[in-house]
Motif scaffolding. Structure first.
Motif, PDB file in Angstrom:
ATOM      1  N   THR A 113      -4.363  -5.871  -3.870  1.00 21.96           N
ATOM      2  CA  THR A 113      -5.312  -4.762  -3.891  1.00 21.96           C
ATOM      3  C   THR A 113      -6.668  -5.188  -4.433  1.00 21.96           C
ATOM      4  OG1 THR A 113      -3.503  -3.191  -4.172  1.00 21.96           O
ATOM      5  CG2 THR A 113      -5.704  -2.424  -4.770  1.00 21.96           C
ATOM      6  N   LEU A 136     -10.304   0.709   3.765  1.00 19.38           N
ATOM      7  CA  LEU A 136      -9.826  -0.596   3.306  1.00 19.38           C
ATOM      8  C   LEU A 136      -9.300  -1.455   4.452  1.00 19.38           C
ATOM      9  CD1 LEU A 136      -7.840   0.427   0.093  1.00 19.38           C
ATOM     10  CD2 LEU A 136     -10.300   0.113   0.380  1.00 19.38           C
ATOM     11  N   SER A 189      -3.953  -0.107   0.522  1.00 15.08           N
ATOM     12  CA  SER A 189      -4.634  -1.383   0.687  1.00 15.08           C
ATOM     13  C   SER A 189      -3.824  -2.361   1.528  1.00 15.08           C
ATOM     14  CB  SER A 189      -4.929  -1.990  -0.691  1.00 15.08           C
ATOM     15  OG  SER A 189      -3.729  -2.159  -1.424  1.00 15.08           O
ATOM     16  N   GLY A 243       0.803  -1.212   0.000  1.00 21.52           N
ATOM     17  CA  GLY A 243       0.000   0.000   0.000  1.00 21.52           C
ATOM     18  C   GLY A 243       0.831   1.254   0.000  1.00 21.52           C
ATOM     19  N   ILE A 264      -9.076  -6.632  -1.981  1.00 18.67           N
ATOM     20  CA  ILE A 264      -9.689  -5.664  -1.070  1.00 18.67           C
ATOM     21  C   ILE A 264     -10.881  -4.997  -1.748  1.00 18.67           C
ATOM     22  CG2 ILE A 264      -9.320  -3.594   0.311  1.00 18.67           C
ATOM     23  CD1 ILE A 264      -7.656  -5.887   1.302  1.00 18.67           C
ATOM     24  N   ALA A 272      -8.832  -5.628   4.886  1.00 15.78           N
ATOM     25  CA  ALA A 272      -7.460  -6.125   4.826  1.00 15.78           C
ATOM     26  C   ALA A 272      -7.101  -6.895   6.099  1.00 15.78           C
ATOM     27  CB  ALA A 272      -6.497  -4.958   4.629  1.00 15.78           C
TER      28      ALA A 272
END
Length: 297
Positions: free
Chosen positions: A193, A230, A260, A115, A196, A234
């Motif tokens: 990603t 997010l 993410s 991220g 998510i 996660a």
């Protein structure tokens, strides 16, 4: 002059080109477009955790890449053959109709699935460096459109500094942030990603904030504004995120996830001592940058 007109005689090489990571101080998902892209609000902050790229001119039109690390070393990530850096080079080559090529050497330090925007930053630095190497220049708006086609975070890394980011990442407003230090923790496990954003339990209706809302927290609380929509998803997918946040709490630090994930971060005093953590984690003390190191490119 056409968009691909030469600026100068091509260089032979560019070495030690930095590509800094970013942290999301917050990340709100405010909706979803009919095409499936998510609408967001965030502050993207540049930090001094950087990848390094080297570029050597090729006159045969071929674009190639070498990863500058020992592939057998523990914890080292091997990049795919067609990473964002290669895609950026091919896209710029086509947009400028140049017959020149390049050999790219990439020293990867920013962890993937963190991220932190490492791949997007590499792509942006690649676009900036190759315009110099090849002696070409795209108009700013065309370069931004090309960058957005590579990934939603890529235009930010061309913007020159910290930014308030909206839309799918294309609406970028420069902002100033106070100088600060942070600890960034990347556990061994990563998070994709796509997993998510495709989750059914992802919150997608956070009320829009404003830059005035964010500025109102400037008196010592600017790094605690909002939340990361997010993060709950996660944490469900990757339990090591919980463990990383618990480790930050054990250091008397309040952490949150960036992007993410799976990296988390917290603001610290610059000389703050930290206890040891699991060996497979990557832990780095960072400072935010005043401007992008390639801002004048």
């Amino acid at each position: 002059m056409t968009p691909s007109a030469a600026l100068a005689r091509p260089l032979q090489a560019l070495y030690d080109v930095p590509a800094p990571a970013k942290l999301n101080l917050f990340l709100h998902i405010t909706g979803r477009r009919p095409d499936g892209y998510h609408l967001l609000q965030s502050v993207f902050m540049l930090i001094d955790w950087c990848d390094t790229l080297h570029f050597e001119l090729r006159t045969d039109g071929i674009i190639s890449r070498t990863d500058l690390h020992d592939a057998q070393a523990p914890g080292v990530e091997t990049l795919p053959a067609e990473d964002l850096c290669m895609r950026a080079a091919r896209a710029l080559q086509a947009a400028c109709s140049t017959s020149l090529g390049v050999h790219i050497s990439l020293e990867k330090r920013i962890p993937s699935q963190a991220g932190m925007g490492g791949g997007s930053s590499d792509a942006a630095s690649c676009l900036l460096a190759l315009q110099r190497l090849w002696g070409v220049r795209l108009p700013a708006e065309k370069l931004k459109t090309l960058a957005l086609s590579l990934g939603a975070d890529v235009p930010f890394f061309l913007s020159g500094g910290h930014a308030w980011v909206e839309g799918i990442g294309e609406h970028i407003t420069p902002i100033t942030l106070p100088e600060a230090s942070f600890v960034v923790v990347k556990p061994g496990a990563g998070v994709a990603t796509q997993n998510i954003f495709s989750a059914s339990d992802l919150k997608r209706n956070t009320v829009n904030a404003t830059m005035l809302d964010f500025a109102a927290h400037a008196n010592g609380q600017i790094f605690e504004f909002g939340h990361n929509d997010l993060q709950p998803v996660a944490q469900r997918i990757c339990p090591q995120i919980d463990q990383s946040l618990e480790w930050l709490e054990s250091q008397q630090l309040k952490g949150r996830m960036t992007g993410s994930g799976s990296a988390v971060f917290a603001q610290i005093l610059h000389d703050q001592a930290l206890s040891s953590a699991p060996g497979e984690w990557k832990i780095k003390k960072c400072r935010n940058l005043e401007i992008h190191p390639l801002a004048d490119w």
